[in-house]
Design a protein around this motif. Sequence first.
Motif, PDB file in Angstrom:
ATOM      1  N   ARG A  96       0.834  -1.204   0.000  1.00 54.25           N
ATOM      2  CA  ARG A  96       0.000   0.000   0.000  1.00 54.25           C
ATOM      3  C   ARG A  96       0.868   1.252   0.000  1.00 54.25           C
ATOM      4  O   ARG A  96       1.843   1.341   0.738  1.00 54.25           O
ATOM      5  CB  ARG A  96      -0.908   0.029   1.224  1.00 54.25           C
ATOM      6  CG  ARG A  96      -1.946  -1.078   1.218  1.00 54.25           C
ATOM      7  CD  ARG A  96      -2.788  -0.997   2.448  1.00 54.25           C
ATOM      8  NE  ARG A  96      -1.924  -1.067   3.629  1.00 54.25           N
ATOM      9  CZ  ARG A  96      -2.259  -1.601   4.782  1.00 54.25           C
ATOM     10  NH1 ARG A  96      -3.460  -2.091   4.955  1.00 54.25           N
ATOM     11  NH2 ARG A  96      -1.420  -1.631   5.785  1.00 54.25           N
ATOM     12  N   GLU A  98       0.332   5.702  -0.082  1.00 51.18           N
ATOM     13  CA  GLU A  98      -0.630   6.798   0.003  1.00 51.18           C
ATOM     14  C   GLU A  98      -0.142   7.959  -0.840  1.00 51.18           C
ATOM     15  O   GLU A  98       0.968   8.452  -0.662  1.00 51.18           O
ATOM     16  CB  GLU A  98      -0.841   7.256   1.437  1.00 51.18           C
ATOM     17  CG  GLU A  98      -1.896   8.336   1.535  1.00 51.18           C
ATOM     18  CD  GLU A  98      -2.304   8.708   2.942  1.00 51.18           C
ATOM     19  OE1 GLU A  98      -3.094   9.670   3.078  1.00 51.18           O
ATOM     20  OE2 GLU A  98      -1.853   8.056   3.902  1.00 51.18           O
ATOM     21  N   THR A 132      -1.723  -1.376  -4.013  1.00 52.04           N
ATOM     22  CA  THR A 132      -2.915  -0.615  -3.649  1.00 52.04           C
ATOM     23  C   THR A 132      -2.515   0.822  -3.382  1.00 52.04           C
ATOM     24  O   THR A 132      -1.486   1.078  -2.754  1.00 52.04           O
ATOM     25  CB  THR A 132      -3.569  -1.197  -2.370  1.00 52.04           C
ATOM     26  OG1 THR A 132      -3.864  -2.575  -2.584  1.00 52.04           O
ATOM     27  CG2 THR A 132      -4.846  -0.454  -2.012  1.00 52.04           C
ATOM     28  N   ILE A 134      -3.769   4.501  -1.693  1.00 49.25           N
ATOM     29  CA  ILE A 134      -4.665   5.141  -0.734  1.00 49.25           C
ATOM     30  C   ILE A 134      -4.620   6.642  -0.971  1.00 49.25           C
ATOM     31  O   ILE A 134      -3.568   7.195  -1.307  1.00 49.25           O
ATOM     32  CB  ILE A 134      -4.218   4.813   0.707  1.00 49.25           C
ATOM     33  CG1 ILE A 134      -4.301   3.302   0.936  1.00 49.25           C
ATOM     34  CG2 ILE A 134      -5.023   5.590   1.737  1.00 49.25           C
ATOM     35  CD1 ILE A 134      -3.595   2.828   2.175  1.00 49.25           C
ATOM     36  N   GLU A 171      -9.375   4.087  -1.418  1.00 51.50           N
ATOM     37  CA  GLU A 171      -8.326   3.206  -1.948  1.00 51.50           C
ATOM     38  C   GLU A 171      -8.775   2.624  -3.272  1.00 51.50           C
ATOM     39  O   GLU A 171      -9.946   2.629  -3.609  1.00 51.50           O
ATOM     40  CB  GLU A 171      -7.950   2.107  -0.954  1.00 51.50           C
ATOM     41  CG  GLU A 171      -8.966   1.028  -0.766  1.00 51.50           C
ATOM     42  CD  GLU A 171      -8.484  -0.080   0.154  1.00 51.50           C
ATOM     43  OE1 GLU A 171      -8.896  -1.225  -0.088  1.00 51.50           O
ATOM     44  OE2 GLU A 171      -7.731   0.177   1.103  1.00 51.50           O
TER      45      GLU A 171
END
Length: 195
Positions: A96, A98, A132, A134, A171
């Motif tokens: 993940r 961001e 992923t 975010i 997300e």
Amino acid sequence: MTLVDYVITTPRLKLVSLTPSLLHAVASGDLTEVERQLNARVGVGWEEGVPAERRLEQLAADPSEQPWLVRAVLAMTPPRVVGSIGFHSPPDDYGRVEIGYDIVAGERRKGYAREAIQALLDCAWATGRARTCIASVSPHNTPSLAVIRAFGFRRVGEQIDEIDGLEWVFERALPARNVRGATRSPGSSRRSASA
């Protein structure tokens, strides 16, 4: 493909990693030095969207984070700094990352945010480390919410940011889809995603 020492290029933009030298210039308010190093005029208020001191702390602790952090968004014609974009840190153990971005007020509504986001997400996916993305957005930031939704991010919660207050958390899985909905695989040619 890695993001190390890599200028990400799109049809209209260059996303240039802000080195410690540039971050120090931003933190000290020396925009003349920023313009000299980037060889481009800096848009009014650009420095307000760059978390220079926070990123310098991160780089002091781990210089290998540099490729994932903040970049200047340079429009190529004429050469000028129109915003900033980057990830808050490298991917975590679950892949993940961001994203954060800001386009200076005088350069908004030209599709720069969408074009820069698409390019950064493509490159993150191509590293093999990010799975992923975010995004945390104020519920009152209507333009940013529209951009995030155009990329198919879905709201998964909310949080209180110590600086920005209430944020909605979104997300999306990578690879990213551009605003036209076509899947973009790593290494495919980059196209502009207009606003």
